[in-house]
Each structure stands twice: as C-alpha cells, then as structure tokens.
Design a protein around this motif. Structure first.
Motif, short mmCIF file in Angstrom:
data_model
loop_
_atom_site.label_atom_id
_atom_site.label_comp_id
_atom_site.label_asym_id
_atom_site.label_seq_id
_atom_site.Cartn_x
_atom_site.Cartn_y
_atom_site.Cartn_z
N VAL A 93 37.10 40.59 38.44
CA VAL A 93 35.96 39.70 38.22
C VAL A 93 36.39 38.61 37.25
N ASP A 94 36.31 37.37 37.70
CA ASP A 94 36.63 36.23 36.83
C ASP A 94 35.49 36.07 35.83
N ARG A 95 35.77 36.39 34.57
CA ARG A 95 34.72 36.40 33.54
C ARG A 95 34.15 35.01 33.30
N ASP A 96 34.97 33.97 33.52
CA ASP A 96 34.47 32.61 33.30
C ASP A 96 33.55 32.16 34.42
N ARG A 97 33.83 32.62 35.63
CA ARG A 97 33.02 32.16 36.76
C ARG A 97 31.74 32.97 36.94
N CYS A 98 31.77 34.23 36.56
CA CYS A 98 30.61 35.10 36.77
C CYS A 98 29.45 34.66 35.87
N LYS A 99 28.33 34.28 36.49
CA LYS A 99 27.17 33.77 35.74
C LYS A 99 25.90 34.44 36.28
N PRO A 100 25.66 35.70 35.89
CA PRO A 100 24.53 36.46 36.44
C PRO A 100 23.18 35.77 36.23
N GLN A 101 23.03 35.03 35.12
CA GLN A 101 21.75 34.40 34.83
C GLN A 101 21.45 33.24 35.78
N CYS A 140 25.41 40.44 44.70
CA CYS A 140 26.56 41.36 44.72
C CYS A 140 26.09 42.78 44.43
N GLU A 141 25.12 42.90 43.56
CA GLU A 141 24.57 44.21 43.20
C GLU A 141 23.52 44.64 44.23
N LYS A 142 22.77 43.67 44.71
CA LYS A 142 21.64 43.96 45.59
C LYS A 142 22.09 44.47 46.98
N LYS A 153 31.71 38.09 49.35
CA LYS A 153 31.08 37.04 50.16
C LYS A 153 29.76 36.56 49.57
N LYS A 154 29.03 37.47 48.89
CA LYS A 154 27.72 37.11 48.38
C LYS A 154 27.77 36.33 47.07
N CYS A 155 28.85 36.49 46.30
CA CYS A 155 28.92 35.82 44.99
C CYS A 155 28.98 34.31 45.19
N PRO A 156 28.01 33.56 44.67
CA PRO A 156 28.00 32.09 44.87
C PRO A 156 29.07 31.38 44.05
N PHE A 157 29.62 32.06 43.04
CA PHE A 157 30.61 31.42 42.17
C PHE A 157 32.04 31.83 42.48
N GLU A 187 39.35 24.24 47.04
CA GLU A 187 38.04 24.81 47.36
C GLU A 187 37.57 25.80 46.30
N GLU A 188 38.49 26.58 45.75
CA GLU A 188 38.11 27.57 44.76
C GLU A 188 37.80 26.95 43.39
N LEU A 189 38.07 25.65 43.26
CA LEU A 189 37.80 24.96 42.00
C LEU A 189 36.52 24.13 42.04
N MET A 190 35.90 24.03 43.21
CA MET A 190 34.81 23.07 43.41
C MET A 190 33.63 23.26 42.46
N ASP A 191 33.35 24.49 42.05
CA ASP A 191 32.22 24.75 41.17
C ASP A 191 32.59 24.67 39.69
N ARG A 192 33.86 24.44 39.39
CA ARG A 192 34.32 24.39 38.00
C ARG A 192 34.11 22.99 37.41
N ASN A 193 33.92 22.93 36.09
CA ASN A 193 33.84 21.65 35.41
C ASN A 193 35.24 21.10 35.18
#
Length: 588
Positions: free
Chosen positions: A9-17, A23-25, A58-62, A442-448
């Motif tokens: 789990v990439d701790r920087d990308r994971c944003k549960p809030q 992923c849990e559901k 697949k479900k993780c948006p980040f 593609e894997e960087l698209m959501d990063r600042n």
C-alpha cells in the motif's frame, strides 16, 4: 511456478478520507467476516487472509494498492521492508575487495535501500517490525555477506555519495573548499581537485555551484574520507562525458585500494568501470530482488534481453534493442529552420556558433563538454535568449517547444491537470499508447507536481514538451535521473515522434547511447568550459562521432550479441587498431 502473495500500500497515495472505501467494501474476504482489508488512517491488508482477487487494486481510485505473486523461493528471504504492506527488498549485493561492483536496475527496485543497508545507514529488519543482529547473522549464515555484516557491526567505516546531490546546499552553508577540507581524511585534497577539475569551483559558495560541480564535489568528498568501503549512488548525473570518464578513472584508482560499489544507469560508464554487476528487478515501489554477481558484460546483456538464465526469471516483456540503422541524411525532407552563424556573450562567457539547418523529421543530437554553451545555444533557438547581434530572426509561424535542463516546480497542480492544460487530447488512445504508457505517466496522473521525484518530474517534462503543438522541439538533457529502461523508451518515443509527425527535434544529452540511438546528424561543441564555446555546423553521424570521440580519446565498438555500443578498454588491441585508422566510431 508456485507463488506466495505480498500486498503493498503506497502510504502517500492512500487517502481514505477522500474515497468511498470500496477496497474494504467489496473485498470478498471482508464480506465473509474476516478482516483482510482494514482502513484506519491508511489501508492495511492482511497478506495471510488476502486471496488475491485483485478487487481492491481495481477499486482504489488513487492506485495505492498492489497485490503481487512471487516465487516461493523468495518467501522468508526478505532483507528489509518499510512497514506493514510497504516496499520489500530481497537479497543484497556483495562488495568485493580490489574490485568495482556495479548495481543496475530500474528506479524504485531497492538499489538505494541496498546501499543504505550496506553502508550502515539503516538496519535490515528481515521483513518484520524489527530484527536483532543475531537473527540477521543467522539469515546470512553461509553466505559472503555474513562476514561483511559482522564487520559492519564491529564498526568498519563506510563512505557514501548520495543519489540526490541537489540537497547539498540545503544541509551545508559555505565554500566548496571548506566542505572538502572537512571531508579530507587522507591528505589528498589537492590531487582530487586536480583530477576532478574542481579548481574553478572550490573558492565558490556551495549554493552557487552548478549540478555538475555539485556532483564532482560530492564524489570528491566521498573518496577523500578514510573508509573501508565506498558506496557511490548515481555518479554521472549532470556530468558531461569528459567528466564521466575522469570520474570513472578516479573511482577505478580508489578500487585498487578499497572495495567500491556504484549504482549507475549510464551503461557506457558502467561497462567501462565495473568488474562485476548485480542486477535489480521487480515492481517499482512494490518489491525488488537483487541477483547474484555476474560478469559486467554478461550481466548488462542479460538485463537488456530481459531474461536471467541463472535465475530462470523473465524481468521484462520484451528486450531492450539497439537498432542498427543507416543515416537518413539523403532522405530528409524540407528545411524547417535555417540559422546563420551567431555569437552570444553572457557573464564573461562567449559562444560562437556555426550556421546550420534542421530538416523535417530530423533529430539533431548535440554533444560536448559542460559549460561550452549547449544550453545557451538551444535557448537562443527556442527564443528564450537573443544572440548579440539579433541574427536569429523570429519566424512568427514557426512554433517551438522547449524542455529546459533543470526542472523545478512548487506547483500543487496534479500531473493530469498540467498535461491536460497543455493538450486536452492527452487522454486519447494515441497519446496513452505513444507517451503515457511507455514512460509510466498514467500512474502519476493523480500526483501533485511538487511531490514528484527527479526522475518522475523528468518524464512528465519530456511528455509535456512533446504534447505541445509546435514545429520545432528542443530537449535539454532528457536522460537525467532516468533509468536504463526509461532512457531507452525516451529515445524510442523521440525518434518515432519525429518520423510519424514529421517534426524536427534538437536533443542535448551526455548519454552517448541515447544520442547514438536517436540522432540523424550531430552538432559537436568544443572550447574552454566557462570561458568560450564553439559549435560545429550539423555533421554526419560518422564525422560528428569521430570528432567527438577523438577529443575524448576513446573508441566504440558494437557488442556482437546485443548490438549495443561498448567503449573499448583503453589501449586494448581493438582500441589501438581503430585509433590507427582514425575510426573512433564503430565501423562494420
């Protein structure tokens, strides 16, 4: 082959809030009552309960989750893991007395972690929360590493040249000379300054040094320490080929006294410098495996082919190929830009450029020492600077796109927003296939943008340059901070882009392999660094490379197996034979 499963789990990308926690559901194990996925402040995955269905991935948006199956031979052989569900490293390279050992592999597969462990900066945890030294010794019992790790605990001294030298001005304030004086424990500061051409740099403040000067300063400081082992992480970034060869000679001399381990992506320098090489492979930021030592030629060729026979592992879907193509000078079409001879004076430096032209669909490579005006040359052609006499007239219809040498940003904009702003069509299948997927954008698209590493920012900058609607593209040092695979993909993308779109491209770079792979013709810069630069008009590849390599006093040949360029060992039979014929560039 039987597999065991690891979850990362990439701790920087994971944003549960910020997500719906799908992923849990949707995890079938969680729905049956077991806690395979638990979201607290970040997602945590139980590798024992995970069934590898891939739904959470697949479900993780980040795109923060990776589930990877690995051979059972690696299970229980973890050397280090960065916390629960973090990156995991298997195996370590082995420093060898009297030799230079190289470490080659993609970015993000644990090379720097291995250096930190072997240099004593971090203690291996064997994949657990913590491990004591007795456990570590037991793990490596019967291997060459056991004695080394015991000596590390006993207090042997190590010296490390870090990967990112840009941080030096932030942690040290003062003159370069004072920094070297503090590092010098062997009394050879004057000799090192002479060999690394630092005479004009040591009286200046570290804050005002260029990237190449900082790199050589860091190498000098590392080698001036009285250590038992020396570790150098990426020694060629920002250095021109002249400086790279000087650095290689200095490291080679040090290896005659003490063991040296280098991490490097420049295959020409690695091939010339190393005696043995360890390869690293895996999934970047997920896991990395380091192989046993191989002969340098055999190891590099196996890495390029993407198959490791000793391990029976395929590390890449397709081999990295070095195409042998004939120069296209006679096939080039209309002239896109013709420029007259011009002159530029800047802060005591003078550039005298010969006139020339670039054709449609052509890639013009630019080579030469640092501080001889290459970046100034492309800035003038790009319209960023003006020549002294205003000879370079601006054609308002000629649109240019420019990627600068140094890339810095503090922008909070995401990569997706940045690229979409440049070209709204970036998410179409064409751009995804040609640019985003090959360079893993593609894997960087959501990063600042401000959160990207040097290599990630470089890849985004290359794509951004090529996405702009222009007639002329100018890229200054696109290979900086890129690994071998990324450099090869960059070369392929640039060449395909020029051919398919009939665009014209100038490329400044110090990686001879990259220049050789993409260029139709060559511009060679000479002169006195920092004082005067002289550029040639565009030359044929043979004439240009012969001129360039003769200045370096090195010769090239092609590897019979992979067709990659190789630097002949200095004063070898083939080296003497080619020099006697005036053929410094390989011939057939």
């Amino acid at each position: 082959m039987e597999k065991f499963r690891i979850a990362v789990v990439d701790r920087d990308r994971c944003k549960p809030q910020k997500c719906s926690r799908e992923c849990e559901k949707y995890c079938p194990v969680v729905r049956s009552g077991a806690e395979a996925v638990v979201i607290e402040d970040k997602a945590v995955i139980s590798e024992e309960l995970c069934v590898g269905c891939g739904i959470c991935v697949k479900k993780c948006p980040f795109k923060a989750i990776s589930i990877v199956g690995l051979p059972h031979e690696l299970e229980g052989k973890e050397v280090h893991r960065y916390g629960k569900n973090g990156f995991v490293l298997y195996n370590l390279p082995i420093p060898r007395k009297g030799h230079v050992v190289g470490l080659l592999g993609p970015n993000g597969t644990g090379k720097t972690t291995a250096v930190k462990i072997l240099s004593g900066q971090i203690k291996p945890n064997l994949g657990k929360d913590e491990a004591d030294w007795e456990e570590i010794f037991e793990r490596f019992a019967g291997t060459e590493l056991l004695d080394y790790l015991k000596s590390l605990v006993d207090g042997i001294r190590t010296s490390v040249k870090p990967q990112y030298i840009e941080a030096i001005p932030r942690v040290y304030k003062g003159k370069a000379k004072d920094l070297l004086s503090k590092a010098d424990e062997i009394g050879k500061i004057d000799e090192m300054v002479e060999k690394l051409s630092l005479k004009n740099s040591i009286e200046r403040d570290v804050r005002h040094l260029s990237g190449g000067e900082l790199q050589r300063l860091a190498i000098a400081a590392c080698l001036l320490r009285d250590a038992d082992f020396y570790f150098l992480d990426e020694v060629t970034s920002y250095l021109d080929i002249y400086q790279r060869i000087s650095v290689a000679k200095v490291i080679r001399e040090k290896a005659e006294e003490k063991p040296v381990l280098i991490v490097e992506h420049d295959l020409a320098i690695l091939d010339m410098l190393a005696d043995y090489v360890h390869l690293s492979y895996g999934t970047p930021a997920v896991y990395g495996v380091i192989t046993n030592a191989k002969g340098v030629r055999v190891g590099i060729n196996q890495y390029l082919r993407g198959y490791l026979p000793d391990e029976n592992i395929r590390i890449r879907d397709k081999p990295i190929e070095f195409e042998v193509f004939q120069p296209r000078e006679g096939e080039l079409e209309r002239t896109v830009l013709e420029y007259p001879p011009f002159r530029k004076t800047l802060n005591g430096f003078t550039l005298e450029a010969a006139g020339g032209e670039i054709k449609q669909s052509e890639v013009l490579g630019i080579v030469g020492p640092n501080a001889t005006g290459k970046s100034t040359f492309v800035k003038i052609l790009a319209g960023v600077l003006e020549d002294d006499e205003g000879k370079i007239e601006r054609d308002e219809e000629l649109k240019t796109s420019y990627k600068p040498q140094y890339i810095k940003t503090e922008s909070d904009m995401t990569v997706a927003s940045f690229l979409t702003k440049i070209n709204p069509m970036v998410n179409t299948s064409y751009y995804k296939t040609e640019f985003l997927k090959p360079l893993r954008i593609e894997e960087l698209m959501d990063r600042n943008l401000k959160d990207l590493s040097g290599g990630e920012l470089q890849r985004v900058a290359i794509v951004a340059c090529l996405l702009r609607d222009a007639d002329l593209y100018l890229l200054d040092e696109p290979s900086a901070h890129l690994d071998v695979e990324q450099r090869t993909e960059t070369a392929r993308i640039i060449r395909r882009f020029a051919l398919n779109t009939k665009k014209s491209i100038f490329v400044v770079d110090h990686d001879i392999y990259l220049i050789d792979m993409i260029s139709d013709r060559l511009i060679v810069f000479e002169g006195e660094p920092g004082k005067k630069g002289i550029s040639s008009s565009p030359l044929s590849m043979r004439d240009g490379m012969n001129r360039f390599l003769s200045n370096l006093e090195i010769t090239f040949r092609r590897d019979e197996e992979t067709k990659r360029p190789r630097v002949n060992k200095i004063d070898s039979r083939l080296d003497r034979e080619q020099k006697s014929k005036g053929e410094f560039y390989y011939y057939f």
